[in-house]
Design a protein around this motif. Structure first.
Motif, PDB file in Angstrom:
ATOM      1  N   PRO A 111      42.950  33.311  36.478  1.00  0.00           N
ATOM      2  CA  PRO A 111      41.635  33.736  37.077  1.00  0.00           C
ATOM      3  C   PRO A 111      41.985  33.708  38.610  1.00  0.00           C
ATOM      4  O   PRO A 111      41.196  34.114  39.120  1.00  0.00           O
ATOM      5  CB  PRO A 111      40.445  33.111  36.904  1.00  0.00           C
ATOM      6  N   GLU A 112      42.841  32.953  38.905  1.00  0.00           N
ATOM      7  CA  GLU A 112      43.168  32.536  40.281  1.00  0.00           C
ATOM      8  C   GLU A 112      44.081  33.564  40.995  1.00  0.00           C
ATOM      9  O   GLU A 112      44.860  34.449  40.572  1.00  0.00           O
ATOM     10  CB  GLU A 112      43.967  31.183  40.493  1.00  0.00           C
ATOM     11  N   ASP A 113      43.721  33.582  42.307  1.00  0.00           N
ATOM     12  CA  ASP A 113      44.267  34.586  43.306  1.00  0.00           C
ATOM     13  C   ASP A 113      45.504  34.026  44.492  1.00  0.00           C
ATOM     14  O   ASP A 113      45.638  34.360  45.476  1.00  0.00           O
ATOM     15  CB  ASP A 113      43.665  35.397  43.928  1.00  0.00           C
ATOM     16  N   CYS A 114      46.100  32.938  43.775  1.00  0.00           N
ATOM     17  CA  CYS A 114      47.161  32.319  44.719  1.00  0.00           C
ATOM     18  C   CYS A 114      48.109  33.301  45.301  1.00  0.00           C
ATOM     19  O   CYS A 114      48.653  34.010  44.338  1.00  0.00           O
ATOM     20  CB  CYS A 114      47.849  31.112  44.116  1.00  0.00           C
ATOM     21  N   GLY A 115      48.368  33.496  46.546  1.00  0.00           N
ATOM     22  CA  GLY A 115      49.241  34.534  46.916  1.00  0.00           C
ATOM     23  C   GLY A 115      50.646  34.381  46.928  1.00  0.00           C
ATOM     24  O   GLY A 115      51.253  35.606  47.231  1.00  0.00           O
ATOM     25  N   VAL A 118      46.217  31.439  51.771  1.00  0.00           N
ATOM     26  CA  VAL A 118      46.904  31.081  50.330  1.00  0.00           C
ATOM     27  C   VAL A 118      46.029  31.536  49.162  1.00  0.00           C
ATOM     28  O   VAL A 118      46.581  32.399  48.362  1.00  0.00           O
ATOM     29  CB  VAL A 118      47.431  29.831  50.258  1.00  0.00           C
ATOM     30  N   VAL A 119      44.754  31.000  49.125  1.00  0.00           N
ATOM     31  CA  VAL A 119      43.903  31.215  47.955  1.00  0.00           C
ATOM     32  C   VAL A 119      42.558  31.138  48.303  1.00  0.00           C
ATOM     33  O   VAL A 119      42.204  30.436  49.057  1.00  0.00           O
ATOM     34  CB  VAL A 119      44.407  30.242  46.752  1.00  0.00           C
ATOM     35  N   SER A 120      41.662  32.079  47.417  1.00  0.00           N
ATOM     36  CA  SER A 120      40.356  32.204  47.852  1.00  0.00           C
ATOM     37  C   SER A 120      39.431  31.580  46.521  1.00  0.00           C
ATOM     38  O   SER A 120      38.344  31.415  46.933  1.00  0.00           O
ATOM     39  CB  SER A 120      39.690  33.525  48.232  1.00  0.00           C
ATOM     40  N   THR A 121      40.014  31.367  45.437  1.00  0.00           N
ATOM     41  CA  THR A 121      39.294  31.131  44.382  1.00  0.00           C
ATOM     42  C   THR A 121      39.189  29.639  43.829  1.00  0.00           C
ATOM     43  O   THR A 121      38.594  29.269  43.055  1.00  0.00           O
ATOM     44  CB  THR A 121      39.994  31.695  43.123  1.00  0.00           C
ATOM     45  N   LYS A 171      57.823  40.101  44.182  1.00  0.00           N
ATOM     46  CA  LYS A 171      57.341  41.278  44.550  1.00  0.00           C
ATOM     47  C   LYS A 171      56.070  41.387  43.909  1.00  0.00           C
ATOM     48  O   LYS A 171      55.874  41.168  42.829  1.00  0.00           O
ATOM     49  CB  LYS A 171      58.465  42.394  44.127  1.00  0.00           C
ATOM     50  N   GLY A 172      55.153  41.936  44.903  1.00  0.00           N
ATOM     51  CA  GLY A 172      53.788  42.374  44.233  1.00  0.00           C
ATOM     52  C   GLY A 172      52.817  41.216  44.873  1.00  0.00           C
ATOM     53  O   GLY A 172      51.643  41.400  44.797  1.00  0.00           O
ATOM     54  N   THR A 173      53.308  39.963  45.159  1.00  0.00           N
ATOM     55  CA  THR A 173      52.261  38.982  45.460  1.00  0.00           C
ATOM     56  C   THR A 173      52.080  39.138  46.934  1.00  0.00           C
ATOM     57  O   THR A 173      52.741  40.075  47.772  1.00  0.00           O
ATOM     58  CB  THR A 173      53.060  37.808  45.389  1.00  0.00           C
ATOM     59  N   LYS A 174      51.002  38.361  47.663  1.00  0.00           N
ATOM     60  CA  LYS A 174      50.692  38.509  48.819  1.00  0.00           C
ATOM     61  C   LYS A 174      51.962  38.183  49.771  1.00  0.00           C
ATOM     62  O   LYS A 174      51.878  38.760  50.988  1.00  0.00           O
ATOM     63  CB  LYS A 174      49.353  37.730  49.228  1.00  0.00           C
TER      64      LYS A 174
END
Length: 327
Positions: free
Chosen positions: A62-66, A173-176, A235-238
Motif C-alpha cells: 500500500p506504500e507509494d515509495c517513489g 520520496v514517500v507520503s504514506t 520505468k513507471g516509478t516517480k
C-alpha cells in the motif's frame, strides 16, 4: 590530507567539515577513497562480508515509495504472498552453500501481520538448527514491540529498515509513512537487542547536504550495518527517468559514509552494477560488504564475478559476521 589519521587518533568529522569535503571539487575523489581505505583496512583488514537476499513476499504493497517497483502505483508482474517455509529454507541452504555470511529475508508491504511474523519466526528457528553459523537478517517493514520480541526469540540476528533518504527530503520520496516511523522501527530493534541495519538510496534527486545528513543520521542511530543503494531506475516509478549518478560520484558517496561512520559495516547494495560499472572493484577499497546474487526485482551479476572481483583485489571472504570491536 590526514583525515583517516585524525579519525584513528580519536577525532570525528563534523557535519560542516564533511559537507565541505564532499562538495569541494578541488578535492579529488580518489584522495577521499584513499582516506576511507585506511579506515576500512584498520577496522576490517582484507575481509569482505557477503549477504544474500530472498524476496519472500513481492508487491501487494500500500506504500507509494517513489523508487520502488513494488509500490501501490506499479502494475508489477512479480506479485505473490509470503512464500512457504520450505522455500525460505531452500534459500538458506543456497546461502550456506555459496559461503554467504548473512541471509536476508525480505517482505514487501508496510509491515508484517502477526501471522507473517510467526511464519518467519518458525522458519528462522528451523534454519538456525541446520545452519547455526548463518546470520539471519529480517526486512519486514514497520514492526511493533511484540513482533520484535518474537523475532529476537526465534534467532533473528539483524533487522533491516532503511532510512532511505534524509529527513528533509523524505516527503519527496514517500507520503504514506513518516521518516520518524522509520527511525522508531530501527530504535525498536535496538531495544530488543537485534542488530540494526539501516541505509540509504542515493540518486533520487537529493542534494549534497541531504547525503551528508543521511550519513550523520545513521551515525546518530548507531546502525551496525549501512547498505548504500544507488538508484536503479525502474520505468513507471516517480524516479524512473532519473540518471544523475556516475561511477566516481558513487565512490565519493561511499567514501564519505566511511569517513563519517568509520567502524561500521558499509555495504554496496542495490544498483552497484549499473552505477559503479567498471569501478565496482575500486568500491571494495571503501566498503567491506556486498550483496551477492539478485536483489528484490532487479538482477545482480553472476556470483562467480563477485568472487573473482574479491580475489582479484586481494581481499577474502569474511565468514565471521560479528560486528568488530573498535580500537
Amino acid at each position: 590530507m590526514e583525515i583517516a589519521h585524525n579519525i584513528l587518533a580519536g577525532q570525528h568529522l563534523t557535519a560542516e567539515e564533511a559537507y565541505e569535503l564532499y562538495q569541494d571539487n578541488n578535492i579529488d575523489t580518489m584522495d577521499l577513497v584513499y582516506e576511507a581505505y585506511q579506515l576500512r583496512q584498520h577496522f576490517y583488514g582484507k575481509k569482505v562480508k557477503l549477504n544474500m537476499i530472498l524476496n519472500a513476499k513481492s508487491g501487494i504493497c500500500p506504500e507509494d515509495c517513489g523508487y520502488c517497483g513494488q509500490s501501490r502505483d506499479m502494475k508489477q508482474k512479480q506479485r505473490y504472498a509470503l512464500v512457504s517455509q520450505e522455500e525460505i529454507e531452500r534459500g538458506a541452504e543456497a546461502a550456506n552453500n555459496h559461503q554467504i555470511g548473512t541471509y536476508c529475508i525480505v517482505m514487501s508491504g508496510r509491515g508484517p501481520s502477526n501471522k507473517e511474523v510467526d511464519h518467519i519466526a518458525h522458519t528462522v528457528e528451523s534454519i538456525k538448527e541446520k545452519h547455526p553459523q548463518l546470520k539471519i537478517c529480517a526486512c519486514l517493514g514497520l514492526a511493533n514491540e511484540e513482533q520484535a520480541e518474537r523475532l529476537k526469540a526465534a534467532g533473528v540476528d539483524r533487522y533491516n529498515h532503511n532510512l532511505n533518504t534524509s529527513e528533509h527530503y523524505h516527503s519527496e520520496v514517500v507520503s504514506t509513512h513518516t521518516y520518524e516511523q522509520r527511525v522508531q522501527t530501527v530504535e525498536l530493534m535496538k531495544k530488543n537487542q537485534i542488530s540494526p541495519c539501516s541505509g540509504v538510496i542515493c540518486g533520487m534527486g537529493e542534494s549534497h547536504q541531504d547525503r551528508i545528513d543521511m550519513a550523520f543520521a545513521l551515525k546518530q542511530i548507531d546502525a551496525d550495518s549501512i547498505p548504500i543503494n544507488f538508484l536503479h531506475p525502474i520505468k513507471g516509478t516517480k524516479f524512473g527517468e532519473m540518471d544523475e549518478l556516475t561511477p566516481l560520484k558513487c565512490l565519493r558517496i561511499l567514501a564519505m559514509f566511511r569517513l563519517i561512520n568509520p567502524t561500521k559495516e558499509i555495504r554496496i547494495a542495490g544498483g552497484r552494477e549499473v552505477n559503479l560499472k567498471s569501478l565496482q572493484p575500486t568500491a571494495l577499497l571503501v566498503a567491506n560488504s556486498i550483496f551477492v546474487g539478485d536483489y528484490l526485482i532487479t538482477g545482480g551479476q553472476p556470483n562467480q564475478l563477485d568472487f573473482d572481483m574479491i580475489q582479484d583485489m586481494g581481499f577474502e571472504v569474511d565468514y565471521d559476521t560479528n560486528i568488530p570491536t573498535t580500537s
